[in-house]
Design an enzyme around this catalytic site. Structure first.
Site, PDB file in Angstrom:
ATOM      1  N   HIS A  50      59.833  -5.842  61.691  1.00  0.00           N
ATOM      2  CA  HIS A  50      60.767  -6.593  62.534  1.00  0.00           C
ATOM      3  C   HIS A  50      60.376  -8.083  62.577  1.00  0.00           C
ATOM      4  O   HIS A  50      61.191  -8.959  62.296  1.00  0.00           O
ATOM      5  CB  HIS A  50      60.762  -5.992  63.943  1.00  0.00           C
ATOM      6  CG  HIS A  50      61.644  -6.698  64.918  1.00  0.00           C
ATOM      7  ND1 HIS A  50      62.866  -6.196  65.310  1.00  0.00           N
ATOM      8  CD2 HIS A  50      61.493  -7.875  65.576  1.00  0.00           C
ATOM      9  CE1 HIS A  50      63.427  -7.043  66.164  1.00  0.00           C
ATOM     10  NE2 HIS A  50      62.609  -8.067  66.340  1.00  0.00           N
ATOM     11  N   GLU A  51      59.123  -8.324  62.896  1.00  0.00           N
ATOM     12  CA  GLU A  51      58.669  -9.718  63.008  1.00  0.00           C
ATOM     13  C   GLU A  51      58.710 -10.406  61.650  1.00  0.00           C
ATOM     14  O   GLU A  51      58.956 -11.604  61.553  1.00  0.00           O
ATOM     15  CB  GLU A  51      57.261  -9.788  63.612  1.00  0.00           C
ATOM     16  CG  GLU A  51      57.114  -9.122  64.990  1.00  0.00           C
ATOM     17  CD  GLU A  51      58.082  -9.644  66.047  1.00  0.00           C
ATOM     18  OE1 GLU A  51      58.649 -10.734  65.857  1.00  0.00           O
ATOM     19  OE2 GLU A  51      58.277  -8.952  67.064  1.00  0.00           O
ATOM     20  N   HIS A  96      63.672 -14.934  57.881  1.00  0.00           N
ATOM     21  CA  HIS A  96      64.864 -15.675  58.300  1.00  0.00           C
ATOM     22  C   HIS A  96      64.521 -17.151  58.470  1.00  0.00           C
ATOM     23  O   HIS A  96      65.235 -18.035  58.010  1.00  0.00           O
ATOM     24  CB  HIS A  96      65.387 -15.070  59.619  1.00  0.00           C
ATOM     25  CG  HIS A  96      66.699 -15.634  60.077  1.00  0.00           C
ATOM     26  ND1 HIS A  96      67.106 -15.570  61.383  1.00  0.00           N
ATOM     27  CD2 HIS A  96      67.690 -16.263  59.398  1.00  0.00           C
ATOM     28  CE1 HIS A  96      68.302 -16.143  61.494  1.00  0.00           C
ATOM     29  NE2 HIS A  96      68.676 -16.572  60.300  1.00  0.00           N
ATOM     30  N   HIS A 156      62.045 -11.901  61.238  1.00  0.00           N
ATOM     31  CA  HIS A 156      62.168 -13.226  61.855  1.00  0.00           C
ATOM     32  C   HIS A 156      61.519 -14.270  60.954  1.00  0.00           C
ATOM     33  O   HIS A 156      62.049 -15.363  60.764  1.00  0.00           O
ATOM     34  CB  HIS A 156      61.465 -13.246  63.224  1.00  0.00           C
ATOM     35  CG  HIS A 156      62.227 -12.559  64.315  1.00  0.00           C
ATOM     36  ND1 HIS A 156      63.523 -12.875  64.640  1.00  0.00           N
ATOM     37  CD2 HIS A 156      61.861 -11.568  65.174  1.00  0.00           C
ATOM     38  CE1 HIS A 156      63.929 -12.112  65.655  1.00  0.00           C
ATOM     39  NE2 HIS A 156      62.939 -11.310  65.994  1.00  0.00           N
TER      40      HIS A 156
HETATM   41 ZN   LIG Z   1      62.805  -9.795  67.505  1.00  0.00          ZN
END
Ligand SMILES: [Zn+2]
Length: 275
Positions: free
Chosen positions: A22-23, A29, A26
């Site tokens: 998940h991180e 992105h 980020h």
């Molecule tokens: Zn998040």
């Protein structure tokens, strides 16, 4: 994660591995950014968790399983049977958690679209839930008196729905990969992902960018399938209506991280992407 004993390898749980992916979403992105103006480099409230949630879907792909989800002593990949059980568990309790969440998200929207003059929040909440057909057995995830997202700042104001909207985009985009010839490693779909959904950050309207990626707007079907629900208007739905013996369709793929039971569960969506 739990630190390993001195000299011992550090082992992480499946949840921690999900959080790591998940991180990393980020991070990717952010690192993909090619925008010219800093003000267009930020996040959009109901979009900013999408890229990170999508990245979690790579955790249970074969190359990751074979190379990383391996036993610390034998080097053997996690057994397929265990992977299936992880996938099967992803629909656990989704009826409850989706309903309690939606109740709060909808009441939030109704508060913001109603003339506040003389409003009695307690009565308003009860009447709204009744109108929505809320089952008595399920409480709202956040009752109005303590529901900080409603009015505590301009950040959320009717934006609590954003958690589920990010899930809609995540499930729909994951299906684009699942349907591609190269699956989750399809270079063409991955190229569009970077070009339209990662690199432009906020320099393109997210709705326009998503259409460029997918060729259409996001659809709720994939989210319904991921959560183990029948899809409205589909054959599954008619099937389900015919045999009301709880014969639910199995989810096709992927696992779900809804905002209950996950590290990102604190109901805090960042303004930027520094979560
Ligand atoms: Zn998040």
């Amino acid at each position: 994660f739990v630190e390993g004993a001195p000299g011992e390898p550090v082992l992480i749980s499946f949840d921690d591995a999900s959080t790591f992916f998940h991180e990393m979403g980020h991070a990717l992105h952010y690192l993909s950014s090619n925008v010219a103006y800093p003000t267009l480099n930020g996040g959009v409230r109901d979009y900013t968790e999408f890229q990170s949630q999508l990245l979690e879907r790579w955790l249970l792909t074969d190359p990751v399983i074979d190379n990383y989800l391996v036993h610390v002593e034998t080097g053997e990949p996690i057994p397929a049977e265990l992977v299936e059980r992880i996938r099967a568990a992803s629909t656990f309790n989704q009826g409850f958690s989706t309903t309690e969440y939606l109740a709060s998200a909808l009441v939030d929207m109704y508060f913001h679209t109603t003339d506040p003059e003389g409003i009695d929040p307690d009565a308003f909440e009860r009447e709204t839930l009744e109108r929505l057909g809320m089952p008595e057995e399920i409480p709202m995830r956040h009752r109005s008196p303590h529901f900080g997202h409603i009015f505590s700042g301009e950040g959320y104001s009717a934006g609590y729905y954003g958690y589920m909207w990010a899930d809609v985009l995540t499930s729909d985009a994951a299906e684009a990969f699942a349907e591609a010839p190269g699956g989750f490693y399809d270079p063409e779909v991955a190229g569009r992902l970077v070009e339209y959904l990662f690199a432009p950050r906020n320099a393109i309207d997210p709705a326009v960018a998503y259409r460029e990626f997918r060729g259409r707007d996001a659809d709720i079907g994939p989210l319904m399938r991921d959560r183990g629900f029948p899809v409205p208007g589909s054959d599954e739905m008619q099937d389900d209506a015919m045999h009301e013996d709880g014969d639910m369709p199995a989810p096709d793929h992927g696992e779900m991280h809804d905002d209950a039971g996950h590290a990102h569960d604190s109901d805090v969506m960042p303004d930027g992407d520094n979560e």
